[in-house]
Design a protein around this motif. Structure first.
Motif, PDB file in Angstrom:
ATOM      1  N   LEU A  72      -8.755  10.687   0.533  1.00 34.38           N
ATOM      2  CA  LEU A  72      -8.010  11.862   0.975  1.00 34.38           C
ATOM      3  C   LEU A  72      -6.956  12.259  -0.053  1.00 34.38           C
ATOM      4  CD1 LEU A  72      -7.381  10.913   4.715  1.00 34.38           C
ATOM      5  CD2 LEU A  72      -9.186  12.371   3.780  1.00 34.38           C
ATOM      6  N   LYS A  74      -3.562  12.530  -0.467  1.00 38.37           N
ATOM      7  CA  LYS A  74      -2.431  11.965   0.272  1.00 38.37           C
ATOM      8  C   LYS A  74      -1.092  12.611  -0.085  1.00 38.37           C
ATOM      9  CE  LYS A  74      -4.247   7.941  -0.834  1.00 38.37           C
ATOM     10  NZ  LYS A  74      -5.605   8.303  -1.165  1.00 38.37           N
ATOM     11  N   ALA A  79      -2.200  13.999   6.234  1.00 37.31           N
ATOM     12  CA  ALA A  79      -3.602  14.012   5.803  1.00 37.31           C
ATOM     13  C   ALA A  79      -4.480  13.116   6.677  1.00 37.31           C
ATOM     14  CB  ALA A  79      -3.706  13.600   4.336  1.00 37.31           C
ATOM     15  N   PHE A  83      -7.267  14.686   9.207  1.00 26.74           N
ATOM     16  CA  PHE A  83      -8.656  14.378   8.880  1.00 26.74           C
ATOM     17  C   PHE A  83      -9.328  13.668  10.047  1.00 26.74           C
ATOM     18  CE2 PHE A  83     -12.104  11.767   7.424  1.00 26.74           C
ATOM     19  CZ  PHE A  83     -12.803  12.591   6.556  1.00 26.74           C
ATOM     20  N   HIS A 130      -8.156  17.890   3.849  1.00 30.84           N
ATOM     21  CA  HIS A 130      -7.517  16.952   2.917  1.00 30.84           C
ATOM     22  C   HIS A 130      -8.504  16.032   2.196  1.00 30.84           C
ATOM     23  CE1 HIS A 130      -3.961  18.469   4.828  1.00 30.84           C
ATOM     24  NE2 HIS A 130      -4.376  18.002   5.993  1.00 30.84           N
ATOM     25  N   LEU A 131      -9.741  16.450   2.112  1.00 31.44           N
ATOM     26  CA  LEU A 131     -10.774  15.686   1.436  1.00 31.44           C
ATOM     27  C   LEU A 131     -10.563  15.786  -0.068  1.00 31.44           C
ATOM     28  CD1 LEU A 131     -13.284  14.175   2.453  1.00 31.44           C
ATOM     29  CD2 LEU A 131     -14.564  16.275   2.122  1.00 31.44           C
TER      30      LEU A 131
END
Length: 151
Positions: A72, A74, A79, A83, A130-131
């Motif tokens: 992620l 961060k 996040a 997610f 947030h990938l």
């Protein structure tokens, strides 16, 4: 803590949780009333969390399993929470694990076939918030799967 009787009961229960109580009691070397009392105590203490039905999703037409290692971004404080909230909403995500280290999460994903997986990956998974990075590992074979505990 567990005593020898509890361990005998748990060994027999793990081996065959659907066995009749009288049979389990006999195999564990206790009376049926002792078995019932001990199992209730193991449930109350949290040692025995329950009995569940395990469904073979392959029999239901899901022939593909993919493990996604997810990292992620961060820099966003929420996040992980955001997610996870979104990933839980994808029915084909059957397991989510979090980690410390380079990889933040692992998702176990099932699909009916490669075309279904490709749609799922592009439309539902790559759009999760947030990938930062994803590595897909296609499941080939199951070598060992055992939830029993050595007692």
């Amino acid at each position: 803590m567990l005593d020898d009787t509890d361990r005998r009961i748990l060994r027999q229960y793990q081996a065959d949780p659907e066995a009749p109580m009288a049979e389990l009691a006999e195999r564990a070397g206790v009376t049926p009333s002792t078995l019932a009392r001990r199992l209730a105590g193991l449930r109350d203490s949290g040692v025995l969390r329950g009995v569940r039905g395990v469904i073979d999703w392959g029999v239901l037409g899901y022939s593909i399993e993919v493990m996604l290692r997810v990292t992620l971004d961060k820099t966003e404080p929420r996040a992980f929470d955001e997610f996870l909230a979104e990933a839980r909403c994808v029915p084909e995500v059957i397991e989510i694990q979090t980690f410390l280290g380079t990889v933040d999460l692992r998702l176990a994903v099932i699909a009916r076939d490669l075309a279904h997986y490709q749609r799922l990956y592009r439309e539902r998974l790559l759009v999760l918030p947030h990938l930062s990075d994803v590595e897909a590992l296609m499941h080939v074979s199951l070598v060992k799967s055992d939830e029993t505990v050595p007692l």
